[in-house]
Design a protein around this motif. Structure first.
Motif, PDB file in Angstrom:
ATOM      1  N   ASN A 193       4.849   9.646  11.658  1.00  0.00           N
ATOM      2  CA  ASN A 193       5.984   9.035  12.332  1.00  0.00           C
ATOM      3  C   ASN A 193       7.015   8.594  11.307  1.00  0.00           C
TER       4      ASN A 193
ATOM      5  N   LEU B 256      11.068   6.857  11.261  1.00  0.00           N
ATOM      6  CA  LEU B 256      12.271   6.376  11.921  1.00  0.00           C
ATOM      7  C   LEU B 256      13.422   6.386  10.925  1.00  0.00           C
TER       8      LEU B 256
ATOM      9  N   PRO C 229      16.831   4.495  11.429  1.00  0.00           N
ATOM     10  CA  PRO C 229      17.885   3.731  12.089  1.00  0.00           C
ATOM     11  C   PRO C 229      19.235   3.924  11.381  1.00  0.00           C
TER      12      PRO C 229
ATOM     13  N   PHE D 206       7.165  -1.078  14.039  1.00  0.00           N
ATOM     14  CA  PHE D 206       7.078   0.324  14.450  1.00  0.00           C
ATOM     15  C   PHE D 206       6.555   1.216  13.330  1.00  0.00           C
TER      16      PHE D 206
ATOM     17  N   LEU E 267       5.983   8.468  17.504  1.00  0.00           N
ATOM     18  CA  LEU E 267       7.330   7.902  17.514  1.00  0.00           C
ATOM     19  C   LEU E 267       8.363   8.989  17.290  1.00  0.00           C
ATOM     20  N   SER E 268       9.512   8.803  17.916  1.00  0.00           N
ATOM     21  CA  SER E 268      10.672   9.629  17.623  1.00  0.00           C
ATOM     22  C   SER E 268      11.897   8.758  17.853  1.00  0.00           C
ATOM     23  N   ASP E 269      12.990   9.122  17.213  1.00  0.00           N
ATOM     24  CA  ASP E 269      14.214   8.376  17.453  1.00  0.00           C
ATOM     25  C   ASP E 269      15.387   9.328  17.564  1.00  0.00           C
TER      26      ASP E 269
ATOM     27  N   GLN F 238      20.001   9.239  17.791  1.00  0.00           N
ATOM     28  CA  GLN F 238      21.172   8.403  17.613  1.00  0.00           C
ATOM     29  C   GLN F 238      22.455   9.179  17.818  1.00  0.00           C
TER      30      GLN F 238
ATOM     31  N   TYR G 158      21.398   4.068  19.572  1.00  0.00           N
ATOM     32  CA  TYR G 158      20.158   4.353  18.863  1.00  0.00           C
ATOM     33  C   TYR G 158      19.010   4.151  19.842  1.00  0.00           C
TER      34      TYR G 158
ATOM     35  N   ILE H 259      14.572   4.527  20.277  1.00  0.00           N
ATOM     36  CA  ILE H 259      13.243   4.777  19.723  1.00  0.00           C
ATOM     37  C   ILE H 259      12.317   5.069  20.893  1.00  0.00           C
ATOM     38  N   SER H 260      11.659   6.213  20.862  1.00  0.00           N
ATOM     39  CA  SER H 260      10.711   6.575  21.910  1.00  0.00           C
ATOM     40  C   SER H 260       9.304   6.552  21.330  1.00  0.00           C
TER      41      SER H 260
ATOM     42  N   THR I 262      10.897   3.984  25.970  1.00  0.00           N
ATOM     43  CA  THR I 262      12.041   4.114  25.075  1.00  0.00           C
ATOM     44  C   THR I 262      12.784   2.796  24.962  1.00  0.00           C
TER      45      THR I 262
END
Length: 117
Positions: A29, A31, A33, A66, A74-76, A78, A83, A85-86, A95
């Motif tokens: 995973n 992320l 941001p 997270f 996790l995935s994100d 944007q 933004y 986050i799932s 989500t």
């Protein structure tokens, strides 16, 4: 009274997902941001902290980091001003969504204003 019910509902959801996702390792995973959301944001008893590779939600004494979740995919995603986050575990998905209002304010899940700390 509606505002109190919304805050209570979000607190219960946070506690539920923290308990549900604190399990076994899944790995892989990552992320990312966006820069505009990085830092700490607070509102309605919840603090979100975003770094270049993590998101941390703190509600009262409950913290959901997270980056260190185990057993969760996790995935994100944007755009220039949003933004999301799932997370998925055992076929259940949730989500978290954020939208930039300006440099000092974001909306969490479209209904809760958070202020830059």
């Amino acid at each position: 009274m509606k505002k109190r019910a919304s805050v209570l509902r979000l607190l219960l959801l946070s506690i539920f997902f923290t308990a549900m996702f604190a399990g076994c390792s899944m790995g892989g995973n990552h992320l990312s941001p966006p820069g505009w959301i990085q830092g700490s944001w607070a509102g309605s008893g919840t603090v979100w902290t975003f770094t270049g590779d993590d998101a941390i939600e703190t509600t009262g004494a409950v913290t959901l980091d997270f980056k260190n979740l185990q057993g969760v995919k996790l995935s994100d995603s944007q755009t220039a001003t949003t933004y999301a986050i799932s997370m998925t575990q055992s076929g259940v998905s949730f989500t978290y969504s954020f939208a930039q209002v300006d440099s000092l304010h974001i909306l969490y899940m479209g209904v809760i204003p958070l202020n830059k700390q």
